[in-house]
Motif scaffolding. Sequence first.
Motif, mmCIF file in Angstrom:
data_model
loop_
_atom_site.group_PDB
_atom_site.id
_atom_site.type_symbol
_atom_site.label_atom_id
_atom_site.label_comp_id
_atom_site.label_asym_id
_atom_site.label_seq_id
_atom_site.Cartn_x
_atom_site.Cartn_y
_atom_site.Cartn_z
ATOM 1 N N UNK A 197 0.835 -1.189 0.000
ATOM 2 C CA UNK A 197 0.000 0.000 0.000
ATOM 3 C C UNK A 197 0.868 1.235 0.000
ATOM 4 N N UNK A 198 0.257 2.372 -0.316
ATOM 5 C CA UNK A 198 0.997 3.631 -0.366
ATOM 6 C C UNK A 198 0.790 4.495 0.865
ATOM 7 N N UNK A 199 -0.198 4.186 1.694
ATOM 8 C CA UNK A 199 -0.500 5.031 2.844
ATOM 9 C C UNK A 199 0.626 4.992 3.869
ATOM 10 N N UNK A 200 0.829 6.125 4.527
ATOM 11 C CA UNK A 200 1.825 6.221 5.592
ATOM 12 C C UNK A 200 1.170 6.848 6.818
ATOM 13 N N UNK A 201 -0.019 6.385 7.096
ATOM 14 C CA UNK A 201 -0.869 7.066 8.071
ATOM 15 C C UNK A 201 -1.168 6.192 9.285
ATOM 16 N N UNK A 202 -1.661 4.966 9.021
ATOM 17 C CA UNK A 202 -2.022 4.072 10.105
ATOM 18 C C UNK A 202 -1.204 2.792 10.063
ATOM 19 N N UNK A 203 -1.404 1.902 11.028
ATOM 20 C CA UNK A 203 -0.603 0.675 11.106
ATOM 21 C C UNK A 203 -0.990 -0.339 10.042
ATOM 22 N N UNK A 204 -0.084 -1.265 9.797
ATOM 23 C CA UNK A 204 -0.348 -2.391 8.914
ATOM 24 C C UNK A 204 -1.424 -3.273 9.570
#
Length: 266
Positions: A197-204
């Motif tokens: 994924x590309x998000x860098x916001x919440x945990x895996x």
Amino acid sequence: MRLRFALLLSVLSLPLHAAQLTLQLGDSDKQWQTAELLQHPQARDIRIEQDVSYKKPMTYRAVPLAVLLEGIKPDDHLQAVALDGFAAEMPAAALLKQGPAQAWLAVEDPAHPWPPLAKDKPGAGPFYLVWTHPEAGNISPEQWPFQVASIRRLPPVAERFPALLPAPGLAANDPVSRGFALFQKNCLACHRLNGAGDAQFGPDLNLPYNPTEYFRPEFLRRYIRDPQSLRQWPQARMPGFSASILPDADLDALLAYLGHMAKRKL
């Protein structure tokens, strides 16, 4: 003297905190400045009766997003990336529609900045993707990205991130398959899974553990519906997904996908 006065007026007329939106829709990038968008021929004032981020009615100067998406077709896939790492995955079809649910790019006027989203938090500017009549298109909160910095055309999620795929051979109407589609719409903007994924916001959501492995089912459902009902903290960012946004049958499918992926860790 006249020249100096004209130059002074031109400087004073410039936005003090103008921003830039980058569109990566084809072979080359296009940049839109705040002033250009505020003065766009199709810019208009719109009222959002229930703003997802501000939790109240809001009025914006906005441009129909479809007019900015030159060359984009309904079967294309777009991603809106925010300044904080939020990455909303969005099929282009909904963004191109003229209604009843219609996507707009709200543009913050530096001379009249939007209010903070909450105490000690920034506002939603400089660019915010908002919707008129979202209920008509089943638009989820994750399709309202704020602080947008860029919008880009990308291959579909399944092509970019095979680690997200459920086991091959599942029927299209299998709850796990449906859950995968719902995960892309509602979760992937903030979370990764299997590191993908590309998000860098919440945990895996699968590594090291999947929430289905450490939440009792009834509490996981409650957490998704209303995170603050289980864990209260001032900086909480996860929104709740009410039954009007994520019906019970969809929540069942999403949990089926998560439980399935707990057995497919990479």
